[in-house]
Design an enzyme around this catalytic site. Sequence first.
Site, PDB file in Angstrom:
ATOM      1  N   LEU A 127       9.764  -5.038  -3.324  1.00 28.58           N
ATOM      2  CA  LEU A 127       8.750  -4.540  -2.761  1.00 28.58           C
ATOM      3  C   LEU A 127       7.702  -3.572  -2.811  1.00 28.58           C
ATOM      4  CD1 LEU A 127       8.491  -4.852   0.596  1.00 28.58           C
ATOM      5  CD2 LEU A 127       9.556  -1.982   0.870  1.00 28.58           C
ATOM      6  N   SER A 134       3.672   3.456  -0.397  1.00 30.73           N
ATOM      7  CA  SER A 134       4.119   3.534   1.247  1.00 30.73           C
ATOM      8  C   SER A 134       3.220   2.572   1.958  1.00 30.73           C
ATOM      9  CB  SER A 134       4.243   5.384   1.404  1.00 30.73           C
ATOM     10  OG  SER A 134       3.931   5.946   0.451  1.00 30.73           O
ATOM     11  N   TRP A 158       7.895   0.075 -10.216  1.00 27.05           N
ATOM     12  CA  TRP A 158       9.201   1.015  -9.518  1.00 27.05           C
ATOM     13  C   TRP A 158      10.345   0.221  -9.133  1.00 27.05           C
ATOM     14  CZ3 TRP A 158       8.011   5.195 -11.472  1.00 27.05           C
ATOM     15  CH2 TRP A 158       6.915   5.616 -11.210  1.00 27.05           C
ATOM     16  N   ILE A 159      10.683  -1.240  -9.869  1.00 26.10           N
ATOM     17  CA  ILE A 159      12.027  -1.844  -9.364  1.00 26.10           C
ATOM     18  C   ILE A 159      12.904  -1.451 -10.171  1.00 26.10           C
ATOM     19  CG2 ILE A 159      12.725  -4.277  -9.093  1.00 26.10           C
ATOM     20  CD1 ILE A 159       9.966  -3.139  -7.504  1.00 26.10           C
ATOM     21  N   GLY A 341      20.648  30.878 -16.456  1.00 28.02           N
ATOM     22  CA  GLY A 341      19.690  30.782 -17.537  1.00 28.02           C
ATOM     23  C   GLY A 341      20.378  29.069 -17.884  1.00 28.02           C
ATOM     24  N   GLU A 364      12.484   4.778  -1.231  1.00 21.67           N
ATOM     25  CA  GLU A 364      12.793   4.415   0.027  1.00 21.67           C
ATOM     26  C   GLU A 364      12.416   4.931   1.497  1.00 21.67           C
ATOM     27  OE1 GLU A 364      16.465   2.689   1.335  1.00 21.67           O
ATOM     28  OE2 GLU A 364      17.206   2.585  -1.413  1.00 21.67           O
ATOM     29  N   GLY A 365      10.823   5.796   1.465  1.00 21.74           N
ATOM     30  CA  GLY A 365       9.989   5.925   2.330  1.00 21.74           C
ATOM     31  C   GLY A 365       9.721   7.483   1.942  1.00 21.74           C
TER      32      GLY A 365
HETATM   33  C1  LIG Z   1      12.849   6.617  -8.931  1.00 22.28           C
HETATM   34  C2  LIG Z   1      13.233   5.120  -8.521  1.00 22.28           C
HETATM   35  C3  LIG Z   1      13.355   3.900  -7.696  1.00 22.28           C
HETATM   36  C4  LIG Z   1      12.645   3.077  -7.064  1.00 22.28           C
HETATM   37  N1  LIG Z   1      13.225   2.201  -6.961  1.00 22.28           N
HETATM   38  C5  LIG Z   1      12.661   0.555  -5.676  1.00 22.28           C
HETATM   39  C6  LIG Z   1      12.825  -0.821  -5.506  1.00 22.28           C
HETATM   40  O1  LIG Z   1      14.110  -0.259  -6.446  1.00 22.28           O
HETATM   41  N2  LIG Z   1      12.282  -1.410  -5.185  1.00 22.28           N
HETATM   42  C7  LIG Z   1      11.506  -0.857  -4.616  1.00 22.28           C
HETATM   43  O2  LIG Z   1      10.212  -1.728  -3.931  1.00 22.28           O
HETATM   44  N3  LIG Z   1      10.468   0.441  -4.849  1.00 22.28           N
HETATM   45  C8  LIG Z   1      10.556   1.416  -5.746  1.00 22.28           C
HETATM   46  N4  LIG Z   1      10.412   2.734  -5.839  1.00 22.28           N
HETATM   47  C9  LIG Z   1       9.477   2.465  -5.319  1.00 22.28           C
HETATM   48  C10 LIG Z   1       9.105   3.618  -4.139  1.00 22.28           C
HETATM   49  O3  LIG Z   1       9.391   2.912  -2.442  1.00 22.28           O
HETATM   50  C11 LIG Z   1       7.491   4.188  -4.128  1.00 22.28           C
HETATM   51  O4  LIG Z   1       7.440   5.366  -5.213  1.00 22.28           O
HETATM   52  C12 LIG Z   1       7.156   5.321  -2.753  1.00 22.28           C
HETATM   53  O5  LIG Z   1       7.538   3.795  -1.449  1.00 22.28           O
HETATM   54  C13 LIG Z   1       6.360   5.716  -3.227  1.00 22.28           C
HETATM   55  O6  LIG Z   1       5.248   4.597  -3.081  1.00 22.28           O
HETATM   56  P1  LIG Z   1       4.697   5.083  -4.072  1.00 22.28           P
HETATM   57  O7  LIG Z   1       4.883   5.368  -5.175  1.00 22.28           O
HETATM   58  O8  LIG Z   1       3.252   4.252  -4.158  1.00 22.28           O
HETATM   59  O9  LIG Z   1       3.572   6.880  -4.096  1.00 22.28           O
HETATM   60  P2  LIG Z   1       2.461   6.503  -2.581  1.00 22.28           P
HETATM   61  O10 LIG Z   1       2.102   5.586  -0.843  1.00 22.28           O
HETATM   62  O11 LIG Z   1       0.991   6.280  -3.322  1.00 22.28           O
HETATM   63  O12 LIG Z   1       2.376   7.877  -1.878  1.00 22.28           O
HETATM   64  C14 LIG Z   1       2.020   9.125  -2.543  1.00 22.28           C
HETATM   65  C15 LIG Z   1       2.842  10.707  -1.653  1.00 22.28           C
HETATM   66  O13 LIG Z   1       1.771  10.679  -0.235  1.00 22.28           O
HETATM   67  C16 LIG Z   1       2.273  10.209   0.750  1.00 22.28           C
HETATM   68  N5  LIG Z   1       2.041   9.428   2.507  1.00 22.28           N
HETATM   69  C17 LIG Z   1       2.173   8.611   1.751  1.00 22.28           C
HETATM   70  N6  LIG Z   1       2.218   7.772   3.317  1.00 22.28           N
HETATM   71  C18 LIG Z   1       2.032   8.862   3.845  1.00 22.28           C
HETATM   72  C19 LIG Z   1       2.278   9.213   5.347  1.00 22.28           C
HETATM   73  N7  LIG Z   1       1.702   8.226   5.869  1.00 22.28           N
HETATM   74  N8  LIG Z   1       1.882  10.185   5.726  1.00 22.28           N
HETATM   75  C20 LIG Z   1       2.051  11.384   4.927  1.00 22.28           C
HETATM   76  N9  LIG Z   1       2.047  11.303   3.667  1.00 22.28           N
HETATM   77  C21 LIG Z   1       1.963  10.073   3.096  1.00 22.28           C
HETATM   78  C22 LIG Z   1       3.860  11.259   0.048  1.00 22.28           C
HETATM   79  O14 LIG Z   1       4.111  12.820  -0.273  1.00 22.28           O
HETATM   80  C23 LIG Z   1       3.843  10.126  -0.604  1.00 22.28           C
HETATM   81  O15 LIG Z   1       4.438  10.326  -1.681  1.00 22.28           O
HETATM   82  C24 LIG Z   1      11.366   3.217  -6.472  1.00 22.28           C
HETATM   83  C25 LIG Z   1      10.769   4.317  -7.139  1.00 22.28           C
HETATM   84  C26 LIG Z   1      10.852   5.125  -7.778  1.00 22.28           C
HETATM   85  C27 LIG Z   1      10.431   6.511  -7.571  1.00 22.28           C
END
Ligand SMILES: Cc1cc2nc3c(=O)[nH]c(=O)nc-3n(C[C@H](O)[C@H](O)[C@H](O)COP(=O)(O)OP(=O)(O)OC[C@H]3O[C@@H](n4cnc5c(N)ncnc54)[C@H](O)[C@@H]3O)c2cc1C
Length: 380
Positions: A127, A134, A158-159, A341, A364-365
């Site tokens: 996704l 986000s 990030w898949i 430690g 996942e949000g």
């Molecule tokens: C270990 C790991 C595994 C993952 N696995 C998958 C996967 O299998 N499939 C997949 O599709 N994705 C996966 N992801 C992606 C994950 O869903 C995204 O990292 C996540 O949705 C956040 O998106 P971003 O990293 O682009 O951060 P951004 O969208 O840039 O957001 C950064 C920060 O902004 C803040 N923020 C964002 N929106 C809001 C809001 N509306 N209001 C207030 N604050 C906000 C939050 O603190 C957020 O952490 C994975 C991520 C990680 C780290």
Amino acid sequence: MPDRSFLDWPFFEQRHRDWAQKLEAWCAANLPVDHSDVDAACRDLVARLGDAGLLKPTALDTANPGPLDVRTLCITRETLARHDGLADFAFAMQGLGTGAISFFGTPEQQTWLDRTRDGKALSAFALSEPRSGSDVANMDMAATRDGGDYVLSGEKTWISNGGIADLYTVFARTGEAPGAKGISAFLVPADTPGLNVAERIDVIAPHPLARLSFDDVRVPASAMIGKPGDGFRIAMSVLDVFRSTVGAAALGFARRALDETIDRAASRRLFGAPLADLQMVQGHIADMALDVDAAALLIYRAAWTKDMGAPRVTREAAMAKLFATDKAQEVIDKAVQIHGGDGVRRGHIVESLYREIRALRIYEGASDVQKVVIARQTIK
Ligand SMILES: Cc1cc2nc3c(=O)[nH]c(=O)nc-3n(C[C@H](O)[C@H](O)[C@H](O)COP(=O)(O)OP(=O)(O)OC[C@H]3O[C@@H](n4cnc5c(N)ncnc54)[C@H](O)[C@@H]3O)c2cc1C
């Protein structure tokens, strides 16, 4: 001995207690595994979980169709996470990667499910993109109709299971409308030409993770899951089921941290007495135990509500995920503190829990997004 008394709560039936017992025995015999090669470890975990029949709850049983049992998913994630984070990851991805196919797939697409439920095929959920994590509805990846096919081009990042999955559920813009209403879901086998791993991503608690490039990936129109333009709704339906299970994984990490802390506080002697005799340590343990039980109540409320037939549990699942993951971080931090430690010694169980928990507050949000969801639902 971990506290299993929660299984007597009225959320559960005898089949859940029997499942928990079978799973606990499997975990004791098989976990933890060596994490030095996470790709090999995950493939092996999926095969062994499949052989033991433990992946059955992750996807639709096509011979006996019915909704997924969210309580079983949560008990399983909680138990696996308590023993080994990678085992929880391997289990969870078999469900997340196939959720769209279980809920919205055609009979032909659902033939994949027998293989994923038996541990013969690995799945992934694609996704997120570099520009839209986000802000999912803002995705760039395009799926363009060309005769009887769709051609997918763009990137996913990030898949989880990226690079080792056999099938990907991929979300792409088909353009029926702007934003969320112009996205569709596709089943893309990993060996489809043009689908490549652009980058492997290393994180603080390593597991298979990749950025994928889709260079004119051609799939038949029959690869679409659900209807054109339904992709966003499909993704949200899948997350509605699996979001509580992220909380359950966090709960498993927190329970392990609490168990380790109780053992440590009883065995470590300071100032002529066990560490557990210090009232400030007792205060920390009380906070940890309270957070663990409160998280469990929220998680199993959400799971039970879904299992009782609620069409959506948006508010309950958001509360469960937010509280359980944030509180697990605090519980584990206290465990590190009480271990002194040793808590930061590389390879120590609480050190690995400290790394494992962090990403659960992002994927996942993110926690902040869950707060927005809860506020909107509450105001509504
Ligand atoms: C270990 C790991 C595994 C993952 N696995 C998958 C996967 O299998 N499939 C997949 O599709 N994705 C996966 N992801 C992606 C994950 O869903 C995204 O990292 C996540 O949705 C956040 O998106 P971003 O990293 O682009 O951060 P951004 O969208 O840039 O957001 C950064 C920060 O902004 C803040 N923020 C964002 N929106 C809001 C809001 N509306 N209001 C207030 N604050 C906000 C939050 O603190 C957020 O952490 C994975 C991520 C990680 C780290």
